[in-house]
Design a protein around this motif. Structure first.
Motif, short mmCIF file in Angstrom:
data_model
loop_
_atom_site.label_atom_id
_atom_site.label_comp_id
_atom_site.label_asym_id
_atom_site.label_seq_id
_atom_site.Cartn_x
_atom_site.Cartn_y
_atom_site.Cartn_z
N GLN A 1 57.14 -53.09 -21.98
CA GLN A 1 56.23 -53.11 -23.02
C GLN A 1 56.20 -52.18 -23.94
O GLN A 1 55.88 -52.13 -25.11
CB GLN A 1 54.96 -53.32 -22.13
N ALA A 2 56.31 -51.11 -23.30
CA ALA A 2 56.52 -49.60 -24.32
C ALA A 2 57.52 -49.47 -25.43
O ALA A 2 57.43 -48.69 -26.19
CB ALA A 2 56.56 -48.32 -23.50
N TYR A 3 58.66 -50.28 -25.31
CA TYR A 3 59.65 -50.52 -26.33
C TYR A 3 59.11 -50.82 -27.57
O TYR A 3 58.33 -51.58 -27.48
CB TYR A 3 60.72 -51.50 -25.93
N PRO A 4 59.34 -49.84 -28.73
CA PRO A 4 58.61 -50.09 -29.92
C PRO A 4 59.12 -51.36 -30.55
O PRO A 4 60.28 -51.70 -30.83
CB PRO A 4 58.92 -48.73 -30.74
N GLN A 5 58.14 -52.08 -31.18
CA GLN A 5 58.59 -53.36 -31.55
C GLN A 5 59.62 -53.42 -33.10
O GLN A 5 60.24 -54.05 -33.06
CB GLN A 5 57.25 -54.13 -32.02
N LYS A 6 59.16 -52.20 -33.84
CA LYS A 6 60.23 -52.17 -34.98
C LYS A 6 61.76 -51.87 -34.45
O LYS A 6 62.46 -52.17 -35.18
CB LYS A 6 59.70 -51.15 -35.78
N LEU A 7 61.89 -51.06 -33.50
CA LEU A 7 63.20 -51.03 -33.00
C LEU A 7 63.91 -52.45 -32.41
O LEU A 7 65.05 -52.46 -32.68
CB LEU A 7 63.34 -50.00 -31.92
N ARG A 8 63.12 -53.23 -31.94
CA ARG A 8 63.77 -54.57 -31.24
C ARG A 8 64.09 -55.18 -32.56
O ARG A 8 65.05 -56.19 -32.14
CB ARG A 8 62.63 -55.44 -30.85
N GLN A 9 63.70 -55.28 -33.93
CA GLN A 9 63.94 -56.09 -34.95
C GLN A 9 65.46 -55.52 -35.61
O GLN A 9 65.90 -56.29 -36.46
CB GLN A 9 62.93 -56.11 -35.96
N ASN B 1 56.96 -37.36 -24.39
CA ASN B 1 55.87 -38.52 -24.42
C ASN B 1 56.16 -39.64 -25.10
O ASN B 1 56.25 -39.79 -26.27
CB ASN B 1 54.50 -37.51 -25.07
N LEU B 2 56.43 -40.52 -24.27
CA LEU B 2 56.61 -41.76 -24.82
C LEU B 2 55.62 -42.68 -25.99
O LEU B 2 56.11 -43.46 -26.69
CB LEU B 2 56.90 -43.26 -23.82
N ALA B 3 54.41 -42.27 -25.55
CA ALA B 3 53.45 -42.70 -26.59
C ALA B 3 53.61 -42.57 -27.75
O ALA B 3 53.00 -43.11 -28.85
CB ALA B 3 51.97 -42.20 -26.12
N THR C 1 53.93 -33.43 -33.91
CA THR C 1 54.61 -34.01 -32.85
C THR C 1 56.09 -34.65 -33.47
O THR C 1 56.04 -35.04 -34.57
CB THR C 1 53.73 -35.20 -32.11
N THR C 2 56.86 -34.33 -32.78
CA THR C 2 58.31 -34.73 -33.30
C THR C 2 59.17 -35.64 -32.22
O THR C 2 59.09 -35.45 -31.07
CB THR C 2 59.06 -33.41 -33.92
N ILE C 3 59.92 -36.42 -32.72
CA ILE C 3 60.88 -37.34 -31.89
C ILE C 3 62.23 -36.89 -32.39
O ILE C 3 62.81 -36.79 -33.43
CB ILE C 3 60.61 -38.64 -32.22
N ALA C 4 63.21 -36.30 -31.22
CA ALA C 4 64.65 -36.18 -31.49
C ALA C 4 65.52 -37.42 -30.92
O ALA C 4 65.37 -37.49 -29.84
CB ALA C 4 64.98 -34.76 -31.05
N VAL C 5 66.17 -37.93 -31.87
CA VAL C 5 67.39 -38.79 -31.36
C VAL C 5 68.72 -38.32 -31.15
O VAL C 5 69.14 -37.88 -32.42
CB VAL C 5 67.19 -40.42 -32.01
#
Length: 282
Positions: free
Chosen positions: A74-82, A95-97, A156-160
């Motif tokens: 459920q926590a998987y981001p919808q925009k990434l599913r697409q 922090n997954l939130a 807050t920042t996200i690193a991939v």
């Protein structure tokens, strides 16, 4: 076996591509959940020389897994599913939130100069002020600048990243990666013990493009991974902005080319923020 456990164990073999994992998940839901059937299906799509290694690693992947998120959570981001070829699994630290926040990706050349630094210093504080999470790839240059300035302003920042979470690449970003793990989020689709490889980074770029609401390119050469990310973002209908620069500088060629192709010119932070508000992205 749950679908999450199946995905994790397939990932841990490091023999099965992301696309094959997704095809196997389709078999799981549409044909059979039997492990023997699914393993046979995978071997049909692997080179014969890989069968022995695959089964060997499959039998060894029963240790306690690191923290991970799958396409079916459920926590998987919808925009990434697409997006095309969405990652079946994302290993994470932090922090997954943050995946649910409004996001802006800031990317650019590894050889960026003071111009990128000025752009980031002018933009990021306004993003933080508006509770927007930044995204980048933890590479040298523009990526590191984006992450560091975000942290400096308590944002807050996200690193991939293009390797597993237990590697620090480049090595000088070890402390920065640890800071992001503590107060932000680090994501990778690669299982533990996966060293960085050149061909992992273009794959990583599709995740950056998929996660962001808007993407800003600060500087880019004519042929670069930065332009690949921007093109992927355009393909996924993300709002792409590029910082114009002198036509005499190679680091501005890619941005000017993007603008000529239809990207929006980034002129100042306030105009950008107003555009996000108009689009109801913040």
């Amino acid at each position: 076996m749950s679908i999450q456990a199946l995905i994790w164990r397939l990932s841990m073999t490091r023999c099965v591509s992301n696309q094959l994992i997704l095809k196997t998940c389709q078999q799981y839901y549409q044909v059979s959940t039997a492990t023997d059937f699914l393993l046979a299906f995978i071997c049909q799509h692997l080179k014969t020389a890989k069968h022995k290694l695959f089964y060997q690693r499959w039998s060894q992947s029963g240790s306690k897994p690191p923290a991970f998120l799958t396409f079916f959570d459920q926590a998987y981001p919808q925009k990434l599913r697409q997006i095309y070829n969405p990652p079946a699994i994302l290993y994470y630290a932090g922090n997954l939130a943050l995946l649910q926040n409004p996001t802006v990706a800031v990317i650019g050349s590894r050889q960026c100069n003071y111009y990128t630094q000025q752009i980031v210093q002018g933009l990021v504080p306004r993003l933080v002020q508006n509770q927007i999470t930044t995204i980048s790839g933890l590479a040298r240059g523009a990526d590191s600048c984006c992450h560091q300035v975000t942290l400096d302003y308590q944002g807050t920042t996200i690193a991939v990243i293009g390797n597993s979470l237990d590697y620090f690449y480049p090595a000088e970003n070890r402390d920065l990666q640890k800071q992001i793990q503590h107060s932000g989020l680090v994501l990778s689709e690669y299982p533990p013990y996966t060293r960085p490889r050149p061909y992992y980074f273009p794959q990583r770029n599709r995740i950056i493009a998929g996660l962001c609401d808007s993407l800003i390119v600060t500087q880019a050469k004519k042929r670069s991974g930065t332009l690949i990310t921007a093109e992927l973002a355009l393909q996924e209908n993300r709002d792409v902005w590029a910082v114009p620069g002198p036509i005499t500088q190679s680091l501005s060629y890619g941005c000017n080319q993007l603008i000529a192709s239809g990207a929006r010119p980034f002129l100042d932070a306030e105009t950008f923020i107003q555009a996000l508000r108009a689009q109801k992205n913040i």
